[in-house]
Design a protein around this motif. Structure first.
Motif, short mmCIF file in Angstrom:
data_model
loop_
_atom_site.label_atom_id
_atom_site.label_comp_id
_atom_site.label_asym_id
_atom_site.label_seq_id
_atom_site.Cartn_x
_atom_site.Cartn_y
_atom_site.Cartn_z
N ARG A 32 0.37 -9.85 -4.31
CA ARG A 32 0.89 -10.87 -5.23
C ARG A 32 1.45 -12.05 -4.45
O ARG A 32 1.92 -11.91 -3.32
N HIS A 87 -5.58 -10.86 -9.75
CA HIS A 87 -5.47 -9.43 -9.47
C HIS A 87 -6.79 -8.83 -8.97
O HIS A 87 -7.05 -7.64 -9.15
N THR A 130 0.87 -1.18 0.00
CA THR A 130 0.00 0.00 0.00
C THR A 130 0.91 1.23 0.00
O THR A 130 2.13 1.12 0.11
N LYS A 164 -1.96 -3.62 -3.47
CA LYS A 164 -1.45 -4.47 -4.52
C LYS A 164 -0.99 -5.76 -3.83
O LYS A 164 -0.19 -5.71 -2.90
N TRP A 199 -5.32 2.07 -1.35
CA TRP A 199 -5.25 1.03 -2.37
C TRP A 199 -4.34 -0.11 -1.90
O TRP A 199 -3.56 0.06 -0.97
N ASP A 228 -6.34 -6.11 -6.27
CA ASP A 228 -5.67 -4.90 -6.76
C ASP A 228 -6.68 -3.82 -7.15
O ASP A 228 -6.31 -2.64 -7.26
#
Length: 218
Positions: free
Chosen positions: A206, A55, A28, A204, A202, A58
């Protein structure tokens, strides 16, 4: 010599198994953390990995930040409201409660509504911030929930903190193994009375490769 070779083989196997576990990295604007996913909750683990690889997260945010309680992200409750048509990813999965897994600070769990079966929302996650607890408070929680904390769990709740009243009610499926200070950075954000941050948080996410796990955790 044989004993030395055997001990070496065991050590190598232990390291191999550790890195065979699934780890994800969550980033983030406030920083990042590494999360180990539990093998004891395979349905929740695999659901999360599938969404991460697609994703899905995301495109979502951490939309509810309650210092001393949880950091919630993914899809909000409103997307699961009765009568609303859900996307294929948005469904419910049966709980995977395990007395060895509990809501200490830094764990990752799945959110849900108040359904009687305690089924999880597949696309809503939360990290535990929590607070520290006394033995008396833990005794009262045990009686209320009809559960029993181990000595290790009591120690964790009294020292690093957590949310013990959520145990055996929401499925825990992972924990932060690096970057626990990320929780402090996120919970320091300014939020409104409902815990919604003033600025979008936000994310992300993975899945890490074995090499990346080795590099991150060295």
């Amino acid at each position: 010599m044989k004993r030395t070779i055997t001990l070496l083989a065991i050590a190598v196997l232990a390291i191999t198994n550790a890195f065979a576990q699934q780890f994800v990295k969550i980033e983030t604007a406030q920083g990042s953390c590494i999360v180990k996913l539990y093998d004891k909750t395979p349905v929740h683990r695999d659901n999360f990995i599938r969404l991460v690889k697609g994703h899905y997260f995301d495109a979502t945010t951490f939309n509810r930040i309650l210092k001393g309680f949880v950091i919630q992200g993914g899809d909000p409750d409103s997307l699961y409201n009765k009568g609303k048509k859900l996307n294929p990813e948005q469904k419910w999965i049966k709980p995977e409660f395990n007395t060895a897994l509990y809501h200490k600070r830094g764990v990752l769990a799945m959110g849900r509504d108040n359904n009687a079966a305690k089924e999880s929302f597949t696309t809503q996650i939360y990290f535990v911030d929590g607070k520290t607890w006394t033995d008396a408070q833990l005794d009262a929680t045990e009686q209320k929930l009809n559960i029993k904390f181990t000595d290790a769990q009591r120690t964790a709740y009294k020292t690093i903190g957590g949310t013990p009243f959520l145990d055996q009610n929401y499925t825990v499926f992972g924990e932060i193994v690096k970057g626990i200070d990320w929780i402090d950075k996120v919970t320091a954000l300014k939020v409104n009375k409902d815990g919604n941050p003033d600025s979008e948080v936000w994310m992300k996410v993975r899945v890490l490769t074995p090499k990346e796990v080795k590099d991150e955790l060295r």
